[in-house]
Design a protein around this motif. Structure first.
Motif, PDB file in Angstrom:
ATOM      1  N   UNK A 150       0.829  -1.213   0.000  1.00 15.41           N
ATOM      2  CA  UNK A 150       0.000   0.000   0.000  1.00 15.41           C
ATOM      3  C   UNK A 150       0.859   1.257   0.000  1.00 15.41           C
ATOM      4  N   UNK A 151       1.904   1.266   0.819  1.00 18.39           N
ATOM      5  CA  UNK A 151       2.815   2.414   0.852  1.00 18.39           C
ATOM      6  C   UNK A 151       3.498   2.608  -0.502  1.00 18.39           C
ATOM      7  N   UNK A 152       3.881   1.510  -1.119  1.00 23.91           N
ATOM      8  CA  UNK A 152       4.549   1.549  -2.424  1.00 23.91           C
ATOM      9  C   UNK A 152       3.608   2.114  -3.485  1.00 23.91           C
ATOM     10  N   UNK A 153       2.360   1.650  -3.491  1.00 27.32           N
ATOM     11  CA  UNK A 153       1.380   2.179  -4.446  1.00 27.32           C
ATOM     12  C   UNK A 153       1.154   3.670  -4.250  1.00 27.32           C
ATOM     13  N   UNK A 154       1.057   4.081  -3.000  1.00 25.90           N
ATOM     14  CA  UNK A 154       0.868   5.502  -2.716  1.00 25.90           C
ATOM     15  C   UNK A 154       2.072   6.307  -3.195  1.00 25.90           C
ATOM     16  N   UNK A 155       3.252   5.788  -2.984  1.00 27.87           N
ATOM     17  CA  UNK A 155       4.470   6.477  -3.441  1.00 27.87           C
ATOM     18  C   UNK A 155       4.493   6.584  -4.964  1.00 27.87           C
ATOM     19  N   UNK A 156       4.086   5.521  -5.650  1.00 33.04           N
ATOM     20  CA  UNK A 156       4.033   5.575  -7.131  1.00 33.04           C
ATOM     21  C   UNK A 156       3.037   6.623  -7.607  1.00 33.04           C
ATOM     22  N   UNK A 157       1.876   6.668  -6.964  1.00 35.40           N
ATOM     23  CA  UNK A 157       0.869   7.659  -7.333  1.00 35.40           C
ATOM     24  C   UNK A 157       1.397   9.070  -7.062  1.00 35.40           C
ATOM     25  N   UNK A 158       1.956   9.249  -5.885  1.00 35.04           N
ATOM     26  CA  UNK A 158       2.488  10.566  -5.510  1.00 35.04           C
ATOM     27  C   UNK A 158       3.598  10.971  -6.486  1.00 35.04           C
ATOM     28  N   UNK A 159       4.468  10.040  -6.871  1.00 38.39           N
ATOM     29  CA  UNK A 159       5.533  10.323  -7.832  1.00 38.39           C
ATOM     30  C   UNK A 159       4.941  10.757  -9.168  1.00 38.39           C
ATOM     31  N   UNK A 160       3.875  10.111  -9.610  1.00 35.01           N
ATOM     32  CA  UNK A 160       3.255  10.498 -10.883  1.00 35.01           C
ATOM     33  C   UNK A 160       2.690  11.918 -10.803  1.00 35.01           C
ATOM     34  N   UNK A 161       2.149  12.297  -9.647  1.00 34.40           N
ATOM     35  CA  UNK A 161       1.653  13.664  -9.460  1.00 34.40           C
ATOM     36  C   UNK A 161       2.810  14.668  -9.506  1.00 34.40           C
ATOM     37  N   UNK A 162       3.867  14.342  -8.790  1.00 39.97           N
ATOM     38  CA  UNK A 162       5.038  15.227  -8.754  1.00 39.97           C
ATOM     39  C   UNK A 162       5.631  15.366 -10.148  1.00 39.97           C
ATOM     40  N   UNK A 163       5.722  14.270 -10.879  1.00 44.49           N
ATOM     41  CA  UNK A 163       6.269  14.331 -12.245  1.00 44.49           C
ATOM     42  C   UNK A 163       5.397  15.199 -13.150  1.00 44.49           C
ATOM     43  N   UNK A 164       4.069  15.072 -13.036  1.00 45.27           N
ATOM     44  CA  UNK A 164       3.165  15.939 -13.808  1.00 45.27           C
ATOM     45  C   UNK A 164       3.356  17.399 -13.430  1.00 45.27           C
ATOM     46  N   UNK A 165       3.464  17.657 -12.135  1.00 46.78           N
ATOM     47  CA  UNK A 165       3.626  19.030 -11.664  1.00 46.78           C
ATOM     48  C   UNK A 165       4.941  19.628 -12.167  1.00 46.78           C
TER      49      UNK A 165
END
Length: 181
Positions: A150-165
């Motif tokens: 779950x932590x890993x999935x959240x980190x991947x999602x958060x990384x995708x947001x940061x990359x978009x930003x």
């Protein structure tokens, strides 16, 4: 359990929530925290409103592009619109974070993901979940594996947001109307 109010009908916090938040805001609040779709009756109960009030507000939220609906066994279920949620999260990043800080967050998230890959010798969160489901894995280890997944999935999602930003930082910060939600 929260203390009951004087009438004993509902917990004290529900009365305070009803006093300080409109029915619309309560329905939106409940719906935006859903991790799986739910029927209006369930949302109504959680938001302390009638089912008809919940349905009315859910229709409005659909019209606003905040919530989506699907049919399951003849019952309409509601859930947060993933695009709305994603743009809201990116907007929060852009409001609170410089481009440099975003880059630092990306590095930290990539490091976390690399650590999970190395520590668990796995390529994905799903691999951890599969390992957790094996018969000879203890409950304690299964919990650890599913928590890490779950932590890993959240980190991947958060990384995708940061990359978009980061990718769109200059455009989106120079023209706030380009990331309207």
């Amino acid at each position: 359990m929260p203390p009951e109010n004087a009438s004993g009908d509902e917990p004290e916090w529900v009365g305070a929530w009803k006093e300080h938040a409109s029915a619309f805001d309560r329905v939106k609040s409940v719906t935006m925290t859903l991790s799986e779709s739910r029927p209006a009756s369930w949302i109504a109960e959680e938001a302390a409103v009638s089912p008809n009030t919940a349905r009315d507000h859910l229709r409005r939220l659909i019209d606003l592009g905040v919530v989506m609906a699907t049919e399951q066994d003849g019952v309409r279920h509601y859930y947060p619109d993933p695009l709305y949620t994603r743009l809201r999260d990116i907007r929060e990043l852009l409001e609170d974070t410089t481009k440099r800080e975003l880059s630092e967050q990306a590095v930290a998230l990539k490091e976390d993901i690399a650590e999970w890959k190395a520590e668990y010798d796995a390529d994905s969160p799903d691999a951890l979940r599969e390992r957790a489901a094996v018969d000879d894995v203890s409950a304690e280890l299964a919990y650890e594996l599913t928590r890490a997944a779950s932590d890993w999935e959240l980190a991947r999602y958060r990384l995708s947001l940061v990359q978009d930003a980061i990718k769109n930082y200059d455009t989106w910060t120079s023209d706030s109307s380009s990331v309207t939600i």
